[in-house]
Each structure stands twice: as structure tokens, then as C-alpha cells.
Design a protein around this motif. Structure first.
Motif, PDB file in Angstrom:
ATOM      1  N   GLY A  45      -1.142  -1.046  -9.112  1.00  0.00           N
ATOM      2  CA  GLY A  45      -0.967  -2.385  -8.546  1.00  0.00           C
ATOM      3  C   GLY A  45       0.370  -2.594  -7.866  1.00  0.00           C
ATOM      4  N   ALA A  46       1.451  -2.213  -8.539  1.00  0.00           N
ATOM      5  CA  ALA A  46       2.789  -2.434  -7.995  1.00  0.00           C
ATOM      6  C   ALA A  46       3.087  -1.555  -6.793  1.00  0.00           C
ATOM      7  N   MET A  47       2.275  -0.543  -6.564  1.00  0.00           N
ATOM      8  CA  MET A  47       2.482   0.364  -5.431  1.00  0.00           C
ATOM      9  C   MET A  47       1.802  -0.124  -4.155  1.00  0.00           C
TER      10      MET A  47
ATOM     11  N   SER B 194      -7.684   8.093  -4.911  1.00  0.00           N
ATOM     12  CA  SER B 194      -7.769   7.871  -6.354  1.00  0.00           C
ATOM     13  C   SER B 194      -8.804   8.783  -6.992  1.00  0.00           C
ATOM     14  N   ASP B 195      -8.334   9.682  -7.842  1.00  0.00           N
ATOM     15  CA  ASP B 195      -9.208  10.573  -8.613  1.00  0.00           C
ATOM     16  C   ASP B 195     -10.243  11.274  -7.728  1.00  0.00           C
TER      17      ASP B 195
ATOM     18  N   VAL C  20      -0.888   6.214  -1.579  1.00  0.00           N
ATOM     19  CA  VAL C  20      -0.900   5.965  -3.025  1.00  0.00           C
ATOM     20  C   VAL C  20      -1.908   6.924  -3.637  1.00  0.00           C
ATOM     21  N   LEU C  21      -1.409   7.766  -4.516  1.00  0.00           N
ATOM     22  CA  LEU C  21      -2.219   8.827  -5.110  1.00  0.00           C
ATOM     23  C   LEU C  21      -2.340   8.618  -6.607  1.00  0.00           C
TER      24      LEU C  21
ATOM     25  N   LYS D 275       3.497   6.913  -5.486  1.00  0.00           N
ATOM     26  CA  LYS D 275       3.558   6.353  -4.140  1.00  0.00           C
ATOM     27  C   LYS D 275       4.342   7.321  -3.271  1.00  0.00           C
ATOM     28  N   LEU D 276       3.743   7.753  -2.182  1.00  0.00           N
ATOM     29  CA  LEU D 276       4.311   8.796  -1.332  1.00  0.00           C
ATOM     30  C   LEU D 276       4.626   8.220   0.045  1.00  0.00           C
ATOM     31  N   ARG D 277       5.823   8.494   0.503  1.00  0.00           N
ATOM     32  CA  ARG D 277       6.247   8.033   1.819  1.00  0.00           C
ATOM     33  C   ARG D 277       6.249   9.196   2.791  1.00  0.00           C
ATOM     34  N   PRO D 278       5.640   9.018   3.969  1.00  0.00           N
ATOM     35  CA  PRO D 278       5.695  10.092   4.963  1.00  0.00           C
ATOM     36  C   PRO D 278       7.127  10.421   5.355  1.00  0.00           C
TER      37      PRO D 278
END
Length: 202
Positions: free
Chosen positions: A22-24, A91-92, A116-117, A194-197
Motif C-alpha cells: 500500500g505505502a509503495m 505481484s506473485d 512495485v514487486l 519498490k524499484l526505481r528505474p
């Protein structure tokens, strides 16, 4: 009976994932691509808390009753231009692909702001056996592919590097399930990030 139990367990899982990520997710209007969205259950749960998000799904198999548009694709190349979506959610689903690294690279390609992974980490054979059992229980009787491609922490870092993304927020050892189910199903194998390019031109 078994199908009813699986449905109830999946409801716990969806609630746990929604809480974990949620926070991501953006707190303002934004576009989100849900890769491997299935029937859209998680996306629908996300919209309950963040109705300002515009969600689109992409799947290899047509699903019934999804509450947002879904594009069918070949499971490897996302049919979108670079930077099409503000956020891409995986997600999964990466462990269901032939190459999690390649699919993550595609997710990063079409993500403008972040990926978001939510997935699993398997450090040893017991983690693999545990996750294989959960996968089988959750997907038996469906057309979902199950190559059981679980990555170790180091392999995830290598996948991030390959996809040209970097972690900006981690949630490790996520617990989806209420006690006592958590002692059986969680086992410190769930994480969200959370991944940033990475700007390769910068």
C-alpha cells in the motif's frame, strides 16, 4: 471443499499483499499496469483504498469478470511503448515465467516512475519445497504455468541490475496469514520492493 478452502486462503493472501504494498503505491492520480493480473482480484482490492488509480491489466490467459481492462500478451514482451505507465505492479507472478529477469526488464521498460514487486525469496532447498507446495495448492486445476522459478536474494539483486532498476523501499519477511496459518505458510519467504528505474543517460 478444497476449492472453497483455497478461495478463503487466497482472500487472506490478497489482503496481505494489499497491506504490504500500500505505502509503495501513489497517493494521487496515476496509471498502473498490473502484470499477470489474473481475474483482477488484487487490482480491485487496491482500488478500494486508492480509487484514484487508473489500472490496466495484462495477462497470458483471458480471465472472467475483471473490473478493469485487460490486454492479452505473449508472456514475454509487454505490448506497450516505453514509459507508458506511472507504475507497473508485478505481484506473485515472476516466478511463473520462464525468465523472471527478462519480464522484470520489460516491466521496468514501460514504467515511468517505479515498479512495485511482490514475490518470494528462496535461499535453500527447504524454501523451494515450501513454495512449490504453496504454488501447487493455489494453482492446481488452472492453466497457470508453474516453472517454480524462485530466486535467491542474490539472484534478485542480479535481476534488478539486469532490469536497470534500484530498490528504494523494501519490506522483508512479510506475513500474509493470521496465526496459526502464518507458522505454516509464511516462513520468511515473502517480500515486497519498490524499484526505481535507473537513468542510464544521467
Amino acid at each position: 471443499m478444497l476449492r472453497t478452502m483455497i478461495t478463503q486462503l487466497d482472500s487472506f493472501r490478497i489482503e496481505g499483499i494489499a497491506s504490504s504494498i500500500g505505502a509503495m503505491l501513489p497517493n494521487k492520480e496515476a496509471s498502473l499496469l498490473d502484470v499477470g493480473c489474473g481475474s483482477g482480484t488484487l487490482g480491485q482490492r487496491i482500488l478500494r483504498d486508492r480509487p484514484w488509480l487508473k489500472i490496466q491489466g495484462v495477462e497470458v490467459i483471458a480471465a472472467q469478470g475483471c473490473c478493469f481492462p485487460v490486454t492479452i500478451y505473449n508472456g514475454s514482451t509487454l505490448p506497450f511503448e516505453d514509459d507508458t505507465f506511472d507504475v507497473v505492479l508485478c505481484s506473485d507472478m515472476l516466478h511463473h515465467t520462464a525468465s523472471p529477469q527478462a519480464v522484470l526488464h520489460e516491466a521496468a521498460r514501460v514504467a515511468k516512475d517505479c515498479v512495485v514487486l511482490k514475490d518470494h525469496v528462496a535461499q535453500h532447498w527447504l524454501d523451494h519445497a515450501h513454495l512449490r507446495l504453496l504454488d501447487w495448492i493455489g494453482n492446481v486445476g488452472t492453466a497457470v504455468p508453474m516453472p517454480y522459478n524462485y530466486l535467491s536474494h542474490q539472484k534478485w539483486l542480479e535481476a534488478f541490475s539486469y532490469a536497470h532498476v534500484e530498490p528504494v523501499a523494501w519490506k522483508r519477511n512479510i506475513r500474509h496469514w493470521p496465526f496459526p496459518l502464518s507458522t505454516i505458510f509464511d516462513r520468511r519467504v515473502h517480500f515486497a520492493v519498490k524499484l526505481r528505474p535507473i537513468d542510464l543517460d544521467g
